[in-house]
Motif scaffolding. Structure first.
Motif, PDB file in Angstrom:
ATOM      1  N   LEU A  10      44.618  95.230 -60.585  1.00 45.20           N
ATOM      2  CA  LEU A  10      43.587  94.440 -61.260  1.00 45.20           C
ATOM      3  C   LEU A  10      42.604  93.877 -60.246  1.00 45.20           C
ATOM      4  N   ASN A  11      43.127  93.397 -59.120  1.00 45.37           N
ATOM      5  CA  ASN A  11      42.241  92.885 -58.072  1.00 45.37           C
ATOM      6  C   ASN A  11      41.333  93.992 -57.561  1.00 45.37           C
ATOM      7  N   SER A  12      41.888  95.162 -57.399  1.00 42.58           N
ATOM      8  CA  SER A  12      41.106  96.280 -56.893  1.00 42.58           C
ATOM      9  C   SER A  12      39.969  96.620 -57.850  1.00 42.58           C
ATOM     10  N   LEU A  13      40.263  96.550 -59.128  1.00 44.24           N
ATOM     11  CA  LEU A  13      39.229  96.846 -60.117  1.00 44.24           C
ATOM     12  C   LEU A  13      38.075  95.857 -59.998  1.00 44.24           C
ATOM     13  N   ASP A  18      32.512  94.925 -57.845  1.00 40.57           N
ATOM     14  CA  ASP A  18      31.646  94.293 -56.855  1.00 40.57           C
ATOM     15  C   ASP A  18      31.096  95.294 -55.851  1.00 40.57           C
ATOM     16  N   GLY A  19      31.537  96.530 -55.945  1.00 40.79           N
ATOM     17  CA  GLY A  19      31.004  97.571 -55.087  1.00 40.79           C
ATOM     18  C   GLY A  19      31.675  97.663 -53.737  1.00 40.79           C
ATOM     19  N   VAL A  25      41.207 103.956 -52.986  1.00 41.17           N
ATOM     20  CA  VAL A  25      41.828 103.014 -53.903  1.00 41.17           C
ATOM     21  C   VAL A  25      41.571 103.450 -55.336  1.00 41.17           C
ATOM     22  N   CYS A  26      40.409 104.015 -55.552  1.00 41.49           N
ATOM     23  CA  CYS A  26      40.073 104.529 -56.878  1.00 41.49           C
ATOM     24  C   CYS A  26      41.097 105.568 -57.302  1.00 41.49           C
ATOM     25  N   ALA A  27      41.461 106.446 -56.380  1.00 45.78           N
ATOM     26  CA  ALA A  27      42.455 107.478 -56.675  1.00 45.78           C
ATOM     27  C   ALA A  27      43.807 106.839 -56.970  1.00 45.78           C
ATOM     28  N   MET A  42      44.917  97.476 -70.188  1.00 47.48           N
ATOM     29  CA  MET A  42      43.946  96.632 -69.490  1.00 47.48           C
ATOM     30  C   MET A  42      42.640  97.394 -69.273  1.00 47.48           C
ATOM     31  N   VAL A  43      42.759  98.625 -68.827  1.00 46.57           N
ATOM     32  CA  VAL A  43      41.562  99.422 -68.561  1.00 46.57           C
ATOM     33  C   VAL A  43      40.818  99.712 -69.851  1.00 46.57           C
TER      34      VAL A  43
END
Ligand code: ZN
Length: 82
Positions: A10-13, A18-19, A25-27, A42-43
């Motif tokens: 969730l933090n990564s999202l 925020d770019g 990490v996306c993978a 959640m997504v």
């Protein structure tokens, strides 16, 4: 259950919006979603939120390029239009 891992995701999202998220990490996010029902839910709500942003005529909350990468990461290409 891997609550901690989910929290990281969730933090990564948020970072991704925020770019600042690394494509790697996306993978990882995609990989995690395949095995985690909670995060898929959640997504799905994030998807709706992003869609509302996209549909609104107000100021864009995130840069266009970042938004496009986010859409692709979350398999939201359908919302990109073109
Ligand atoms: Zn999860």
């Amino acid at each position: 259950m891997e609550q901690g891992h989910c929290h990281d995701l969730l933090n990564s999202l948020s970072e991704y919006i925020d770019g600042e998220l690394d494509p790697q990490v996306c993978a990882l996010i995609e990989q995690h979603l395949q095995g985690c029902e909670d995060c898929r839910v959640m997504v799905d709500s994030l998807r709706k939120t992003v869609y509302l942003y996209h549909a609104s005529s107000g100021p864009t909350p995130v840069p266009e390029g970042v938004r496009q990468r986010l859409y692709r990461c979350l398999n939201l290409d359908e919302f990109l239009g073109k």
